[in-house]
Motif scaffolding. Structure first.
Motif, PDB file in Angstrom:
ATOM      1  N   ARG A  15       0.843  -1.185   0.000  1.00  0.00           N
ATOM      2  CA  ARG A  15       0.000   0.000   0.000  1.00  0.00           C
ATOM      3  C   ARG A  15       0.887   1.247   0.000  1.00  0.00           C
ATOM      4  NH1 ARG A  15      -2.799  -3.816  -0.643  1.00  0.00           N
ATOM      5  NH2 ARG A  15      -4.824  -4.308   0.275  1.00  0.00           N
ATOM      6  N   PRO A  16       0.302   2.453  -0.136  1.00  0.00           N
ATOM      7  CA  PRO A  16       1.119   3.671  -0.121  1.00  0.00           C
ATOM      8  C   PRO A  16       2.015   3.805   1.105  1.00  0.00           C
ATOM      9  CG  PRO A  16      -1.071   4.173  -0.936  1.00  0.00           C
ATOM     10  CD  PRO A  16      -1.105   2.741  -0.500  1.00  0.00           C
ATOM     11  N   ALA A  81       5.589   5.032  -5.433  1.00  0.00           N
ATOM     12  CA  ALA A  81       4.212   5.445  -5.709  1.00  0.00           C
ATOM     13  C   ALA A  81       4.008   5.588  -7.210  1.00  0.00           C
ATOM     14  CB  ALA A  81       3.908   6.755  -5.006  1.00  0.00           C
ATOM     15  N   ARG A  82       2.861   5.165  -7.675  1.00  0.00           N
ATOM     16  CA  ARG A  82       2.531   5.379  -9.081  1.00  0.00           C
ATOM     17  C   ARG A  82       2.132   6.835  -9.289  1.00  0.00           C
ATOM     18  NH1 ARG A  82      -1.060   0.612 -11.852  1.00  0.00           N
ATOM     19  NH2 ARG A  82      -0.525  -1.114 -10.462  1.00  0.00           N
ATOM     20  N   ASP A  84      -0.231   9.783 -10.480  1.00  0.00           N
ATOM     21  CA  ASP A  84      -1.682   9.838 -10.311  1.00  0.00           C
ATOM     22  C   ASP A  84      -2.429   9.296 -11.517  1.00  0.00           C
ATOM     23  OD1 ASP A  84      -1.355  10.921  -7.827  1.00  0.00           O
ATOM     24  OD2 ASP A  84      -1.704  12.998  -8.450  1.00  0.00           O
ATOM     25  N   ARG A  87      -2.523   5.310 -11.656  1.00  0.00           N
ATOM     26  CA  ARG A  87      -3.065   4.504 -10.547  1.00  0.00           C
ATOM     27  C   ARG A  87      -4.258   3.672 -11.024  1.00  0.00           C
ATOM     28  NH1 ARG A  87      -2.787   7.542  -4.713  1.00  0.00           N
ATOM     29  NH2 ARG A  87      -0.567   8.145  -4.819  1.00  0.00           N
ATOM     30  N   ALA A  89      -7.521   2.176  -9.572  1.00  0.00           N
ATOM     31  CA  ALA A  89      -8.429   2.202  -8.421  1.00  0.00           C
ATOM     32  C   ALA A  89      -9.128   0.868  -8.205  1.00  0.00           C
ATOM     33  CB  ALA A  89      -9.465   3.313  -8.602  1.00  0.00           C
ATOM     34  N   THR A  93      -3.615  -2.934  -4.679  1.00  0.00           N
ATOM     35  CA  THR A  93      -2.221  -2.477  -4.740  1.00  0.00           C
ATOM     36  C   THR A  93      -2.011  -1.432  -5.834  1.00  0.00           C
ATOM     37  OG1 THR A  93      -1.641  -4.272  -6.254  1.00  0.00           O
ATOM     38  CG2 THR A  93      -1.384  -4.710  -3.896  1.00  0.00           C
ATOM     39  N   ALA A  95      -2.052   1.700  -6.170  1.00  0.00           N
ATOM     40  CA  ALA A  95      -1.413   3.010  -5.950  1.00  0.00           C
ATOM     41  C   ALA A  95       0.106   2.922  -5.938  1.00  0.00           C
ATOM     42  CB  ALA A  95      -1.911   3.624  -4.635  1.00  0.00           C
ATOM     43  N   VAL A  96       0.649   1.701  -5.967  1.00  0.00           N
ATOM     44  CA  VAL A  96       2.100   1.527  -5.863  1.00  0.00           C
ATOM     45  C   VAL A  96       2.584   0.533  -6.907  1.00  0.00           C
ATOM     46  CG1 VAL A  96       2.150   2.064  -3.389  1.00  0.00           C
ATOM     47  CG2 VAL A  96       1.907  -0.328  -4.151  1.00  0.00           C
TER      48      VAL A  96
END
Length: 611
Positions: A15-16, A81-82, A84, A87, A89, A93, A95-96
């Motif tokens: 996760r972030p 982190a990816r 924006d 990402r 949704a 996973t 977001a990363v």
């Protein structure tokens, strides 16, 4: 997840908050994408997906570029982190991603007989021969998880309700369940055979006789019968239940909350109405043409023979006059009142081996069509009132279909027609699980060919009225303490209050033509056990695979079974059944004959798999 030499995290964990961490992951190469020099791989394990990114010129880039789909990789790298705009949704996973610094090709995959990425349908033979690949696919993998959670929930619930779990024998004696046994030859006793249990029926009764009050088992059952839509060939599992010192109402009251709560817990938000409606067998057959009605469909049959008797519509009138056992049934079809739809249903009926389906439909406030024209307005109105309900009055744009003939032949078709109409007219309430109990089954039936009285359901059940009913009533009027649980038109199980008295058992079998000597020879173990003090007891055994198929909204039983057989009862993965060596046959003192003549001894009383 426990850390191992291959992974610090699983592929669904990051996760972030993990950004900047050095991690180690292992899994299967699910999908690979090349985006302008950067190489992306989705790495998959049992827990989820993580996106990996490989920089051009980095040490692992070339190895990743060569790796094929479904190869097993172990990677190390840094969580980042990816951006924006990249990402995902829909992915936990998403977001990363992991910038890979080291890669190990743990196991290389060759060309695949079917892809794991995507859910394209493939032939059953390909899927079952490579079931381990089929089970990697997201939907089936998830269904196996559902199965495991349901089993765990059931065990906890049954124990919380005071039931003890038992394991009953797999190698046992040939059973009177009604289907063919799977036989296992004995090496120590040449010429004699064990049988795999069709159900733990007699053993669970022995446990009640032994003084154990509440029994349950996730029981494997084996029946050598052809595949059916609602049963996998060869073997299946059921939630086997038995209770002592109970009457029918006690069993239903114990089982209904379990099924209700199970379907609420795992049914994906579908409604589960309670209490479950109770229908007698006679009521179910009259209203739905079947003892396993789908109550999500708001249609009922109406017997309208008297409207046609003596005239009106010649075809039905003649049938009723020539055959005293014939009847005419009407089936309402809200929204089906067009000639095109009626003709389509008529063609469907002919495709099902029927001469067709008579119909009338309503337009301009009156009945239309040949039947309506011949009956006249008053008789049409009488039929309309017989079919209409407070929730579904028949108006313009609606129709009524007709089936005529002897009940044994016509009612099964009428039941199919009801389901067909429900589906074609979008009348099925698919947002719910509609349970019902079917009770008061006939204890006996007459064989139409021989005229012989036989058991119609479970021969080891208690007849309603006990010994007095057996001694004083016409056998065909006796009902049994027998019950089925049905959900969405699928019979999940049959159950019964057992016959715990040997004198009643002897009389019940005598009516079906069995002498005491034959009773003792065929069913002596149970018959003798009942002579040493048996508590009143009863039970049921809902089919686990059928329940899972409903919960998963699956089209096939194979989708909720890890390693099912095909429709010919073959295990394509391990290639069973298979021939065995001459040495194996010699040890068992067996010889395979090219042709085996089949004699047909008197059949055991049929139980139709009812437990």
């Amino acid at each position: 997840m426990t850390r191992t030499a291959y992974r610090s995290h699983d592929c669904g964990a990051l996760r972030p908050a993990d950004v900047g961490a050095e991690v180690r992951l292992a899994g299967w190469l699910h999908r690979k994408r090349d985006h302008g020099g950067l190489l992306f791989i989705d790495l998959r394990d049992h827990y989820g997906l993580t996106q990996l990114v490989f920089q051009p010129g980095s040490a692992p880039f070339a190895a990743a570029e060569r790796a094929r789909a479904e190869s097993v990789l172990c990677v190390e790298g840094k969580v980042v982190a990816r951006a924006d705009e990249t990402r995902n949704a829909n992915l936990p996973t998403g977001a990363v991603e992991v910038q890979v610094e080291r890669l190990e090709l743990v196991s290389a995959a060759q060309d695949l007989p079917l892809p794991v990425f995507g859910e394209e349908d493939y032939p059953e033979s390909t899927r079952l021969a490579h079931r381990y690949l089929d089970l990697r696919r997201a939907r089936l993998h998830g269904l196996m998880g559902l199965r495991a959670r349901v089993l765990s929930w059931l065990r906890r619930r049954m124990e919380a309700d005071g039931f003890m779990e038992f394991q009953t024998p797999i190698l046992t004696a040939s059973s009177p369940e009604g289907a063919r046994d799977f036989l296992v030859p004995s090496r120590l006793h040449p010429g004699r055979f064990y049988a795999l249990p069709q159900a733990p029926q007699q053993f669970k009764q022995f446990l009640m006789l032994a003084g154990f009050d509440k029994y349950f088992q996730i029981a494997p059952c084996f029946r050598d019968e052809d595949a059916r839509a609602d049963r996998s060939p060869g073997e299946f599992y059921q939630l086997d239940i038995e209770m002592s010192f109970v009457r029918q109402e006690d069993v239903l009251a114990a089982v209904e909350p379990v099924l209700h709560d199970l379907f609420c817990e795992f049914g994906g938000g579908k409604k589960v109405s309670a209490p479950f409606p109770r229908l007698s067998w006679k009521e179910a057959m009259a209203a739905y043409g079947t003892d396993k009605p789908d109550l999500r469909i708001p249609l009922q049959l109406a017997k309208v023979s008297e409207v046609f008797r003596g005239g009106g519509f010649e075809r039905f009138a003649s049938l009723l006059e020539e055959d005293a056992h014939a009847e005419v049934w009407a089936l309402p079809a809200p929204g089906g009142g067009s000639r095109a739809f009626c003709d389509r249903m008529n063609s469907w009926a002919q495709g099902e081996g029927q001469p067709g389906m008579g119909y009338l439909f309503f337009r301009d406030g009156a009945g239309q069509g040949p039947i309506a024209k011949n009956l006249g307005a008053a008789a049409v109105e009488e039929v309309r009132k017989a079919c209409a309900t407070a929730d579904a009055p028949l108006r313009d744009g609606d129709a009524i279909f007709f089936c005529a003939g002897r009940p044994q032949r016509v009612l099964p078709f009428a039941a199919e027609a009801r389901v067909k109409l429900g589906e074609e007219l979008n009348l099925v309430a698919r947002d719910r699980f509609a349970f019902c109990w079917i009770v008061d089954f006939p204890f006996y039936e007459k064989d139409p060919a021989s005229g012989r009285i036989d058991f119609s359901h479970n021969p080891f059940s208690m007849p309603q009225g006990g010994l007095k009913a057996l001694e004083t009533q016409d056998p065909l009027t006796i009902l049994g303490h027998q019950y089925d649980i049905v959900c969405n038109g699928v019979e999940l199980s049959s159950g019964a209050i057992r016959n715990h008295r040997p004198d009643i058992m002897e009389k019940a079998f005598a009516i079906a033509g069995y002498s005491r000597a034959e009773l003792e020879a065929r069913f002596g173990g149970l018959f003798r056990a009942l002579q040493h003090g048996a508590p009143p007891h009863g039970g049921i055994a809902p089919g686990l695979d059928r329940m899972l198929m409903l919960l998963a909204d699956a089209e096939h039983l194979r989708d909720v079974i890890a390693f099912p057989m095909n429709q010919q009862a073959e295990d394509l993965l391990l290639r069973a059944p298979a021939q065995v060596s001459d040495e194996q046959l010699r040890i068992l003192q067996l010889k395979v004959l090219k042709e085996v003549g089949e004699k047909k001894p008197r059949a055991a009383p049929k139980e139709n798999g009812k437990v």
